[in-house]
Design a protein around this motif. Structure first.
Motif, mmCIF file in Angstrom:
data_model
loop_
_atom_site.group_PDB
_atom_site.id
_atom_site.type_symbol
_atom_site.label_atom_id
_atom_site.label_comp_id
_atom_site.label_asym_id
_atom_site.label_seq_id
_atom_site.Cartn_x
_atom_site.Cartn_y
_atom_site.Cartn_z
ATOM 1 N N MET A 159 1.044 -0.420 -2.437
ATOM 2 C CA MET A 159 0.420 0.992 -2.369
ATOM 3 C C MET A 159 -0.994 1.066 -2.843
ATOM 4 O O MET A 159 -1.530 1.882 -3.329
ATOM 5 N N HIS A 160 -1.538 0.027 -2.554
ATOM 6 C CA HIS A 160 -3.001 -0.223 -2.477
ATOM 7 C C HIS A 160 -3.568 0.020 -3.988
ATOM 8 O O HIS A 160 -4.331 1.046 -4.360
ATOM 9 N N GLU A 220 -1.911 1.117 -6.608
ATOM 10 C CA GLU A 220 -1.645 2.167 -7.515
ATOM 11 C C GLU A 220 -0.387 1.502 -8.477
ATOM 12 O O GLU A 220 0.644 1.139 -7.903
ATOM 13 N N ARG A 236 3.534 8.481 -8.813
ATOM 14 C CA ARG A 236 2.884 8.593 -7.330
ATOM 15 C C ARG A 236 3.465 7.601 -6.221
ATOM 16 O O ARG A 236 3.184 7.672 -5.240
ATOM 17 N N ASP A 253 3.344 10.499 -2.727
ATOM 18 C CA ASP A 253 1.942 10.486 -2.220
ATOM 19 C C ASP A 253 2.144 9.993 -0.899
ATOM 20 O O ASP A 253 2.356 8.825 -0.596
ATOM 21 N N HIS A 312 0.225 9.894 1.803
ATOM 22 C CA HIS A 312 -1.001 8.854 2.517
ATOM 23 C C HIS A 312 -0.548 7.346 2.092
ATOM 24 O O HIS A 312 -0.448 6.500 2.910
ATOM 25 N N ALA A 313 -0.413 7.140 0.700
ATOM 26 C CA ALA A 313 -0.280 5.793 0.405
ATOM 27 C C ALA A 313 1.188 5.453 0.900
ATOM 28 O O ALA A 313 1.393 4.177 1.202
ATOM 29 N N TYR A 314 2.095 6.249 0.956
ATOM 30 C CA TYR A 314 3.309 5.834 1.496
ATOM 31 C C TYR A 314 3.308 5.339 2.786
ATOM 32 O O TYR A 314 4.147 4.417 3.292
ATOM 33 N N HIS A 372 1.143 4.228 4.476
ATOM 34 C CA HIS A 372 0.322 2.767 4.521
ATOM 35 C C HIS A 372 0.872 1.831 3.848
ATOM 36 O O HIS A 372 0.526 0.358 4.012
ATOM 37 N N ALA A 373 1.946 1.993 3.166
ATOM 38 C CA ALA A 373 2.901 0.944 2.403
ATOM 39 C C ALA A 373 3.092 -0.230 3.467
ATOM 40 O O ALA A 373 3.636 0.117 4.591
#
Lengths: 497, 638
Positions: B365-366, B368, B373, B454, B456-458, B460-461
């Motif tokens: 999650m970068h 997070e 989130r 989230d 965006h984060a999802y 890119h996970a």
């Protein structure tokens, strides 16, 4: 041999005074001259250590020349296991100080080096003197170069600080002179070894003890006569602070060890509760004050008072662990506080400020510096594996055996010590860079590194293998405790027959 | 150098090489050096374990060198390996090796990698020195050494203000604990005249020591109770027990591998290890054992209750660790040392697994960490989900996984102790078990189930690299099988040679004979906790918000961890600062310098000024004074 170690620096100072002309181009000659002389002195003192018999508690390398024989005053020199470590500490720290002043002192270099070498000679002399008058003269003489170092090469408020330092210590010394004279007249001699066996009435001991006490407690310094120290440190040049914290403070505690305890054991025992109380106040009070300092040097100065509080507790425990811990902790403090002042000097030379708030984020630009600083902070905090632990542990153990309440209260100082050191370290070294000047900083150079390396080696050496160090004063401390356990007032009756 | 000593020195060598030469030899070589050191250490540890594990419990003793000698006080560095140490060696060196490997992936983008690996290896060295100690002072050496490493690693990202503060807090709270520990060591020396385990325990067993000792204002107190309680204060600090726990949640500021190694699997268990190691002393003091039990039980419940409402994924696991340490302590408190050590071992596996999985989630999650989130990650990182689930099941005591055996052994022992404190601990432990299952599944559900919060984060996970997944798999194997393998050994009394039990302290032996409902209750607790978590975070996801609103005060009480941080900040931090400032400004500057030093100086100046004005040098002044003098004389004499 001892005289050579003592007066070699003075000869060197003389040679520099005559041989080097007052000329900015010749400044390097004075620097190299002083460095060579102080290194030679250090090696000579190592020879001394090598030849020293650790199995004997007697004074060694004795020298005696009649001086004013009519008054029982002689030029007497000698060292035992208690004084030898301090001689070595002095001869070790002096070359380091000279190296540390290499670039930071630019005006009157020649005079500065002369003052430093003279200071070394007098201090070594104080630790070697076995005659009370000689001791007193050297004790006072040492004030002059120190006064000059602060007053001439110090910071903006140097005159106030130098005067405060001078008058504070001088006021103490006057009473010491009375005590010295009283002892000398009573004993008919000023020979320190002979006076140790002098039977004395309790009342006499009490008065003499108080005379010494005033002088020594200012020097240590004990609470509440410590306020000269922060000012003196703040104004003194880096090397001045190193010598001040590293050696001059030890002279007071050395006085307790050499005179108060063995010569006046009954009074010493009588006053132990007072010493403990003042030391405990010093440990806790000054640690709390150190916590709130904005000036790096003041913080370390206050931490010195706190650490010296541990030392005086150790010396008055009257047991082997406490006294040995006290002596070792004096050496440790010389190494660690000395190094901490050098560390402050390193960044002061670069930024010309000591305000904690002006730093922050040094680790990003000065990683080697950050590591060295961390190392000495941990030694100051007394982390096991560093020299600080061994000293502090023995002191607290000795204190615990003497009085649990004292050990309990003193141990809180260990927690507070960690608080002010780590908080300071965080604000100076960690964090983001806030001051743009910090981002242009250069890491420690080779010359600066050279001043730290011997101290780093000692931190770990004493931390992991303190045996060689403890061995030097083992027997002497045993002897001291035997002297201290004699009830001298009883002996008076026998002495008078 | 003996092989046993090499277990200790190999990580130290790695730490020194990476730390001092990292910049010269490069990052890869530095990491290689630390891992080589760890592999050597782990390999030798396994050999030693095999040696000690078989047979009838022989003990390895070695003296390395003399450390401090002063008068009658003598301490050396030495090695003592019995079965408690052997199991710790496996846990410490094994998990540390895995975490070194995991960190290659996790820390790959950090510019300070050599420093990180150096600290990790330094930690391992100190921890090994701690568990291999044969005397109390070496124990203390390792104890403060791991504290240093913990401080350095929590503050590893030193630019972050919060990380630095957390590091200082950890160090200081531990110092408070060590304050007690040190006094305990002094008392041991005062009473026994030595700090060697063997001699202290022998004399304690024979009873050749004064039964009471004066201590401060408490007057005469029972000697061993005093020693044990002082030692236990140290244990409370290091193992984050109730009242001295506040540093552990903050310690999550450190990189996640650190949390896994130091603040879950190894360092924080040092307190438990110490109590088990000193069982010959603790066994002789019912009071001390009672205190250990109560503190452990309260911590188990307290930390679990706080864990219910945390939103930071690492903080949930941190409070869980705190709570599980409580279990270990009350197990030791009811003399079930073997169960305590057993749980320590299984916990090391599944908690390291949980932390490292959380690390994989954070990595995915970068960076997070807020679970609110996250959500729905099961589909994106299925392998991480799987190992996290294994860890969760092992922690919550799902049958036949690691925690099932060790936690049940503890709860049954507490029940079987048939003492008031034992029953209290059992009750607390049962309640904490429900809470544990609840917060653990809450974590799983919030992170992996439901809808992504989230997008965006999802999107890119991504699954972690193999250097991270490998250790996860190995730890998962441990979390599944450690209990099954360990349980028979515990039953066979494998630890018997390393701990001392006072007569009648046989809770563990009686643990098999507890009623059937006691045996099944933990499983019921598991079901209840799971059901509630499912209801609140899967079935009716709006429910938690409504409940937090309805019970706002309780919720805030829990979310603020019972307000300990605020209390301590006010009581200690602010007080110390205020007093310090006051002593400086008023004490030093106003009173001592103002009235004292400068006052004296000013008075001198004033008197001197007055004297000077008398000697003004003007003839008419003198004449005037003379006239007055004559007048006075005349008046007096006539």
């Amino acid at each position: 041999m001892l005289s050579l170690v003592t007066f070699l620096p003075l000869l060197g100072a003389l040679a520099i005074a005559i041989g080097v002309r007052n000329n900015a181009h010749k400044a390097n000659m004075a620097r190299y001259g002083a460095l060579i002389v102080s290194l030679a002195t250090f090696f000579l003192s190592l020879v001394l250590l090598h030849r020293f018999d650790v199995a004997s508690s007697a004074f060694q390398f004795l020298e005696e020349v009649p001086w004013l024989p009519a008054f029982g005053i002689h030029y007497r020199m000698g060292v035992d296991g208690i004084s030898l470590p301090f001689v070595l500490l002095t001869t070790l720290l002096t070359p380091i100080c000279i190296l540390a002043s290499w670039e930071s002192i630019q005006k009157r270099v020649k005079e500065y080096m002369i003052a430093f070498l003279a200071l070394e000679a007098f201090v070594v002399g104080v630790f070697c003197a076995l005659d009370f008058i000689l001791f007193y003269i050297l004790w006072e003489a040492m004030l002059i170069p120190m006064f000059l170092i602060i007053g001439v090469w110090g910071g903006p408020n140097r005159i106030y600080a130098a005067m405060k330092f001078f008058l504070y210590t001088l006021a103490g010394s006057v009473l010491m002179l009375l005590a010295v004279l009283a002892m000398g007249i009573k004993g008919g001699t000023f020979s320190i070894p002979e006076l140790m066996d002098l039977p004395l009435s309790f009342q006499f001991q009490v008065w003499v003890f108080l005379g010494f006490f005033v002088s020594f407690s200012v020097k240590v310094p004990m609470w509440p006569v410590h306020t000269w120290l922060p000012d003196a440190h703040v104004e003194a040049p880096t090397a001045g602070s190193v010598i001040l914290a590293g050696i001059l403070l030890k002279m007071g505690a050395y006085g307790f060890l050499r005179f108060s305890i063995p010569m006046l054991p009954d009074a010493a025992r009588f006053f132990t509760p007072l010493i403990f109380a003042l030391s405990l106040v010093a440990v806790i009070y000054t640690a709390l004050v150190a916590l709130m300092q904005r000036d790096l040097k003041k913080l370390i100065a206050y931490s010195s008072v706190s650490h010296m509080g541990f030392v005086t507790i150790g010396l008055f425990t009257f047991n082997q662990q406490g006294v040995e811990g006290g002596i070792l902790q004096m050496i440790n403090h010389g190494i660690v506080a000395g190094a901490l002042f050098l560390l402050v000097g390193v960044i002061y030379d670069r930024l010309h400020t000591r305000e904690i708030i002006r730093f922050g984020g040094l680790a990003q630009r000065m990683p080697i510096y950050a590591v060295i600083f961390m190392l000495f902070s941990m030694a100051s905090v007394g982390l096991p594996g560093t020299n600080g632990f061994v000293g502090e542990f023995l002191i607290l153990l000795g204190a615990f055996l003497a009085s649990k309440a004292v050990a309990f209260l003193a141990a809180t100082g260990v927690v507070l010590g960690a608080a002010y050191m780590l908080w300071m370290y965080k604000r100076v070294v960690f964090g983001e860079i806030r001051n743009p000047e910090v981002s242009a900083l250069k890491d420690v150079g080779m010359r600066e590194l050279a001043t730290f390396i011997p101290l780093i080696v000692l931190v770990f050496w004493i931390g992991f293998y303190p045996k060689p160090f403890l061995d030097v004063f083992h027997v002497s401390v045993q002897h001291l405790l035997e002297q201290a356990s004699v009830i001298k007032t009883g002996a008076v009756v026998m002495g008078m027959k | 150098m003996s092989a046993n000593l090499l277990i200790l020195t190999a990580p130290l060598a790695g730490a020194l090489i990476a730390g001092l030469l990292g910049r010269i030899i490069g990052t890869r070589a530095a990491i290689g050096a630390t891992i080589a050191g760890m592999v050597i250490s782990a390999w030798l540890a396994i050999q030693v374990f095999m040696e000690v594990a078989v047979g009838d419990g022989q003990v390895i003793r070695e003296e390395i060198f003399s450390w401090i000698v002063s008068g009658g006080f003598q301490v050396h560095f030495g090695i003592l390996i019995d079965r408690i140490t052997a199991i710790m060696l496996i846990v410490v060196s094994g998990i540390s090796t895995l975490i070194h490997i995991y960190s290659i992936g996790y820390m790959a983008e950090d510019p300070d990698e050599p420093r990180f690996f150096s600290y990790l290896s330094l930690f391992t060295f100190a921890m090994l020195a701690l568990v291999m100690a044969d005397n109390f002072l070496q124990l203390f050496f390792g104890w403060e050494g791991v504290g240093l490493a913990s401080y350095l690693l929590i503050g590893f990202w030193y630019r972050k203000e919060s990380a630095c503060n957390a590091a200082i807090k950890a160090f200081l709270v531990n110092r408070v604990g060590d304050f007690g520990f040190a006094l305990g060591i002094f008392t041991i020396f005062m009473i026994f005249g030595t700090l060697d385990y063997d001699r202290v325990f022998e004399m304690a067993g024979k009873g050749t020591f004064p039964p009471t000792v004066d201590f401060l204002m408490f007057g005469p107190v029972d000697t061993l109770t005093l020693i044990c309680l002082l030692l236990f204060v140290g244990a409370m600090g290091k193992s984050a027990q109730f009242l001295l726990h506040t540093w552990l949640p903050d310690a999550m500021e450190g990189p996640t591998p650190v949390s896994a190694l130091i603040h879950a699997a190894t360092m924080v268990t040092a307190g438990v290890f110490m109590v088990c190691r000193a069982s010959p002393l603790f066994e002789l003091s019912t009071t001390a054992l009672g205190v250990v039990t109560v503190v452990g039980a309260v911590t188990a419940f307290f930390a679990a209750s706080v864990g219910l409402v945390q939103n930071d994924i690492k903080k949930v696991i941190a409070y869980s660790t705190c709570s599980q340490l409580g279990y270990m302590f009350f197990a030791a408190g009811v003399s079930a040392y073997a169960a305590s050590m057993f749980h320590l071992m299984t916990h090391a596996f599944f908690k390291a697994l949980l932390f490292l999985s959380a690390g994989a989630v954070i990595h995915a999650m970068h960076h997070e960490q807020d679970m609110r989130r996250m959500g729905g990650l099961a589909r994106k990182i299925p392998m991480t989900y799987a190992v996290m689930m294994i860890g969760t099941l092992a922690l919550t005591g799902f049958p036949f996984l690691a925690g099932f055996y060790s936690k049940d052994a503890i709860l049954e022992s507490a029940f079987a102790a048939h003492t008031a404190v034992g029953t209290f601990a059992w009750l607390m432990g049962m309640m904490a078990a429900v809470l544990t299952t609840f917060y653990s599944f809450r974590l799983v559900f919030m992170t992996f189930h439901g809808k992504p919060a989230d997008h965006h984060a999802y999107d890119h996970a991504h699954e972690a690299p193999w250097s991270m997944r490998g250790p996860l798999l190995l730890l998962a194997v441990g979390a599944v099988f450690a209990g099954m393998l360990g349980a028979p050994m515990i039953e066979a009394g494998w630890f018997a040679s390393a701990v001392v039990l006072a007569p009648g302290h046989d809770a563990l032996a009686h643990a098999h004979h507890v009623p059937l409902w006691v045996k099944w209750l933990p499983f019921a607790a598991f079901l209840v906790g799971l059901g509630m978590a499912w209801l609140m975070y899967v079935r009716l996801p709006t429910l938690p918000g409504i409940m937090a609103e309805t019970f706002r005060r309780s919720h805030r009480f829990l979310a603020n961890a019972w307000y300990f941080d605020r209390l301590y900040d006010w009581m200690f931090v602010n007080m110390a600062k205020k007093i310090g400032e006051g002593l400086w400004r008023t004490g030093d500057e106003t009173i001592i310098d103002g009235y004292g030093v400068n006052g004296v100086a000013a008075t001198c100046v004033r008197i001197a000024g007055w004297l000077r004005s008398v000697q003004s040098g003007y003839v008419y002044h003198y004449a005037f004074v003379m006239v007055i003098g004559v007048l006075v004389l005349v008046t007096v004499y006539t």
